[in-house]
Design an enzyme around this catalytic site. Structure first.
Site, PDB file in Angstrom:
ATOM      1  N   SER A 133       0.828  -1.212   0.000  1.00 38.64           N
ATOM      2  CA  SER A 133       0.000   0.000   0.000  1.00 38.64           C
ATOM      3  C   SER A 133       0.866   1.267   0.000  1.00 38.64           C
ATOM      4  O   SER A 133       2.001   1.262   0.474  1.00 38.64           O
ATOM      5  CB  SER A 133      -0.904   0.036   1.226  1.00 38.64           C
ATOM      6  OG  SER A 133      -1.691  -1.135   1.299  1.00 38.64           O
TER       7      SER A 133
HETATM    8  N1  SAH Z   1      -1.162  -4.857   3.861  1.00 38.50           N
HETATM    9  C1  SAH Z   1      -0.394  -5.168   2.666  1.00 38.50           C
HETATM   10  C2  SAH Z   1      -1.157  -4.772   1.432  1.00 38.50           C
HETATM   11  C3  SAH Z   1      -1.154  -5.895   0.456  1.00 38.50           C
HETATM   12  S1  SAH Z   1      -2.292  -5.788  -0.875  1.00 38.50           S
HETATM   13  C4  SAH Z   1       0.990  -4.563   2.727  1.00 38.50           C
HETATM   14  O1  SAH Z   1       1.251  -3.775   3.656  1.00 38.50           O
HETATM   15  O2  SAH Z   1       1.822  -4.886   1.889  1.00 38.50           O
HETATM   16  C5  SAH Z   1      -3.635  -6.773  -0.289  1.00 38.50           C
HETATM   17  C6  SAH Z   1      -3.333  -8.199   0.082  1.00 38.50           C
HETATM   18  O3  SAH Z   1      -4.582  -8.786   0.445  1.00 38.50           O
HETATM   19  C7  SAH Z   1      -2.762  -9.068  -1.033  1.00 38.50           C
HETATM   20  O4  SAH Z   1      -1.585  -9.651  -0.598  1.00 38.50           O
HETATM   21  C8  SAH Z   1      -3.846 -10.108  -1.278  1.00 38.50           C
HETATM   22  O5  SAH Z   1      -3.361 -11.392  -1.618  1.00 38.50           O
HETATM   23  C9  SAH Z   1      -4.545 -10.138   0.072  1.00 38.50           C
HETATM   24  N2  SAH Z   1      -5.920 -10.659   0.057  1.00 38.50           N
HETATM   25  C10 SAH Z   1      -6.901 -10.455  -0.854  1.00 38.50           C
HETATM   26  N3  SAH Z   1      -8.017 -11.109  -0.515  1.00 38.50           N
HETATM   27  C11 SAH Z   1      -7.736 -11.752   0.660  1.00 38.50           C
HETATM   28  C12 SAH Z   1      -8.482 -12.617   1.523  1.00 38.50           C
HETATM   29  N4  SAH Z   1      -9.745 -12.956   1.274  1.00 38.50           N
HETATM   30  N5  SAH Z   1      -7.874 -13.080   2.637  1.00 38.50           N
HETATM   31  C13 SAH Z   1      -6.583 -12.756   2.921  1.00 38.50           C
HETATM   32  N6  SAH Z   1      -5.833 -11.963   2.151  1.00 38.50           N
HETATM   33  C14 SAH Z   1      -6.395 -11.467   1.031  1.00 38.50           C
END
Ligand code: SAH
Length: 227
Positions: A76
């Site tokens: 993010s």
């Molecule tokens: N908080 C992260 C942002 C990653 S982007 C950071 O600081 O880097 C969002 C993430 O959510 C992705 O890795 C994606 O695989 C995950 N995601 C999407 N749907 C999900 C679900 N149902 N359960 C768990 N993770 C999920």
């Protein structure tokens, strides 16, 4: 000022585009963007974001932008991490928090650096394995599991804070149900394109208050798990 709980090895200090001077410029940008909580700014100043992206992208780690982390996912944007974390801290420092969407592990590391007991859930196994290595090498105590985070983590709840870092068309009831009294949930809500960052707060009487905070762009919250 509280010292973030991190073990910083030499590569965490950074040089050139990952140096403290460059990181301090990001902090100034976040201030200009309306981020006020010094505890949050201090955590972002201290946690080495360049260790949460591929080496090839390290020189861009302190730009205020989302960056690719593989598997079509992104770390993010720092402003979004700051805004979500600041919102979580508004009612006082949460003791225990849940994050859905570990991704690179950066948001979880920011929460852990603030002394919060962090639980995080990721559906893509390969991303989670890399994130766990980062937690270990920084000495951060983060509990994580490989699962579909839409079910939350009921055995370890309720949580004082819940952050959802992927967007769903509507708020997920199972997650709201794991919010402690006085607790705050922050989640992007909306389809691809226009999403709104939403804050929910569980009142003493058990009722839920909703506030819409800002327009944001997140990757989608998907169902099922991948290896
Ligand atoms: N908080 C992260 C942002 C990653 S982007 C950071 O600081 O880097 C969002 C993430 O959510 C992705 O890795 C994606 O695989 C995950 N995601 C999407 N749907 C999900 C679900 N149902 N359960 C768990 N993770 C999920």
């Amino acid at each position: 000022m509280m010292t973030p709980r991190l073990r910083l090895q030499p590569e965490a200090l950074g040089v050139g585009m990952t140096s403290q001077r460059v990181r301090d410029r990001l902090i100034e940008r976040l201030r200009e963007g309306g981020i006020r909580d010094e505890r949050v700014l201090n955590a972002i100043r201290t946690v080495p974001r360049h260790l949460f992206v591929d080496e090839a992208l390290a020189t861009r780690a302190y730009e205020d932008t989302a960056l690719p982390i593989g598997h079509g996912q992104t770390i993010s944007q720092p402003w979004v991490v700051a805004r979500m974390t600041e919102t979580l801290l508004e009612q006082g420092m949460p003791q225990k928090a849940l994050e859905i969407g570990t991704g690179s592990g950066y948001q979880a590391a920011i929460l852990a650096a603030l002394g919060i007991e962090v639980h995080t859930v990721e559906r893509i196994g390969e991303l989670l394995r890399v994130a766990r290595k980062r937690f270990r090498s920084l000495g951060l105590n983060v509990r994580s599991k490989h699962d579909d985070g839409r079910a939350g983590w009921a055995e370890n709840g309720p949580f004082d804070g819940i952050l959802v870092t992927a967007a769903a068309p509507a708020l997920v009831d199972a997650l709201t149900a794991q919010l402690a009294v006085g607790g705050v949930l922050v989640a992007p809500v909306g389809g691809s394109g226009a999403q709104t960052l939403v804050r929910l707060r569980r009142r003493e009487d058990g009722g839920i208050e909703r506030t819409d905070l800002a327009p944001v762009v997140f990757v989608p919250l998907l169902s099922g798990v991948l290896g």
